[in-house]
Motif scaffolding. Structure first.
Motif: not given
Length: 456
Positions: A32-33, A37, A40-41, A212, A216, A270, A364, A367-368
């Protein structure tokens, strides 16, 4: 393979083949990263996100070389935590073990959250918590059957992801060479330089893209966790780690470059997968649905890997321990950590609660937080390798050694340390990094109290 060679001291059965390990290694680096993700990056860093992936990928390769040397130094140990206990002490091992377990559980929650986002592509009114909850129940059933079945499932998922990314890169390369156009305009390298240039968002945006990107790569060390159930770990672990740079270039850098050749960085969404967006822009019939199926399979694959890891880590930190908790989770049933798998799956199943409380920012935040905890763990892993090398005579070292020891260890440790400071400095990631540090401190306090009671 004899019966003796087919099981480990802790009771695991060596059922994972070379093909399983290679594909599980890929499964740990494609998830998913990357599929979600990365949007977002790119939004944070612009085209320079490509450079961030290369930088982080290099340091993760150094980490894996250090971990590979540790794992192959003693194949009787079945997780990294046992090495941390041996070289950094039982307290640090206890803390790291539970922090690592919580990290894998939180990763599973992140994937379950992402599944809800993916399914809204087809079912916009479906509650986002439903797909993840159904998935975790099914995957728990599979993991409770056998490690080999897990390996076969990961093999299938990895094939889907690999073929899709290669096909995607080749398609965009074809459009580039033939002067093809999409709904965003001509496919070309000009997307890397217009709309602000390669560093379009400046230094602050470039630094903001690291969180992000690191997320990943989380899960790449799953290679080492499979050693206890690998049929020939001395060969397969070396090969999987040495091929890591190629996977980074092909499955990250080339894939993201292909996306940016199609879509200007400032038009990438995003809240959905950029892969779905890029293929949909080509005008190929049903392309968006096809790639959405693939990113769903990637999320299911990652959830499967994280559940596998979480169950085995909980078993590892409770193995041979005393007390009801340790006795419940520190033994195997049918050569599988069934109780650890069940508890881990139940905790991952709490992801809907986070979704309800936080809403669209759930992915977010989770994941963070996962990224923050893994940065702490990776620092401890490098320190463990340094301690191992200092305590091990040169004539007892095996041939798979960390290159340029100890300088690459120190450089890698400094990099991870700087990433922790960066996340504390960035407002969007500060709460997550502070939460990870607080969890570490709480676990340390619990460890000290527990060992003090044991001593009395």
């Amino acid at each position: 393979m004899s019966k003796k060679d087919s099981t480990t001291n802790s009771g695991y059965e060596r059922t994972l083949t070379n093909a399983h390990i290679q594909l599980i290694a890929l499964g740990g680096t494609i998830g998913t990263g990357l599929f979600l993700g990365v949007g977002n990056s790119i939004h944070q860093a612009g085209p320079s996100v490509i450079l961030i992936y290369i930088i982080v990928g290099i340091f993760l390769y150094f980490l894996m070389r250090a971990l590979g040397e540790l794992v192959l130094s003693d194949l009787k140990k079945h997780t990294y935590i046992e090495f941390i206990e041996k070289y950094l002490g039982k307290n640090i091992g206890f803390v790291t073990g539970y922090l690592y377990w919580i990290s894998w559980v939180s990763l599973g929650m992140a994937e379950m959250t992402a599944l809800g986002i993916y399914f809204q592509y087809w079912f916009p009114h479906l509650p986002t918590w439903v797909p993840g909850l159904v998935t975790i129940v099914v995957l728990l059933g599979i993991n409770l059957l056998s490690a080999r079945l897990f390996g076969n499932l990961e093999f299938s998922f990895a094939i889907i992801k690999i073929v899709t990314i290669i096909a995607f890169v080749l398609l965009i390369a074809y459009l580039l060479v033939t002067g093809g156009k999409t709904s965003f305009g001509p496919v070309g390298f000009s997307n890397l330089t217009k709309n602000g240039g390669f560093f379009a968002t400046g230094g602050k945006g470039f630094l903001g893209g690291f969180q992000m990107v690191i997320f990943s790569f989380v899960g790449v060390e799953l290679i080492g966790l499979t050693a206890a159930e690998a049929q020939n770990p001395k060969v397969t672990i070396k090969k999987a780690i040495n091929e890591l740079p190629l996977r980074i270039i092909l499955f990250y850098v080339m894939a993201i470059l292909a996306i940016l050749l199609v879509i200007p960085w400032n038009k990438i969404a995003t809240n959905s997968s950029p892969f779905v967006q890029a293929l949909g822009a080509t005008g190929i019939r049903n392309a968006g649905s096809i790639i959405n199926f693939v990113v769903i399979s990637a999320a299911v694959s990652s959830t499967n890997s994280f559940l596998y890891s979480a169950g085995r880590l909980l078993f590892s930190v409770t193995y041979n321990g005393k007390g009801k908790w340790n006795q419940t989770f520190g033994h195997l049933r049918r050569q599988l950590p069934q109780n650890g798998l069940i508890l881990s799956a139940c905790l991952m199943g709490l992801a809907p609660v986070v979704i309800i409380l936080i809403g669209n920012q759930a992915f977010n935040f989770i994941s963070s937080t996962s990224t923050s905890m893994f940065l702490i763990i990776w620092c401890l892993m490098i320190l463990t390798h340094l301690s191992y090398r200092k305590q091990t005579p040169v004539n007892e070292l095996h041939d798979f050694q960390m290159p340029q020891y100890p300088w690459l260890d120190y450089i890698t440790l400094i990099f991870f340390g700087l990433m922790i400071i960066l996340l504390l400095a960035l407002p969007a990631n500060r709460l997550s990094m502070i939460s990870a540090i607080l969890i570490f401190v709480i676990l340390w306090a619990v460890s000290k109290l527990w060992h003090r009671e044991r001593a009395n």
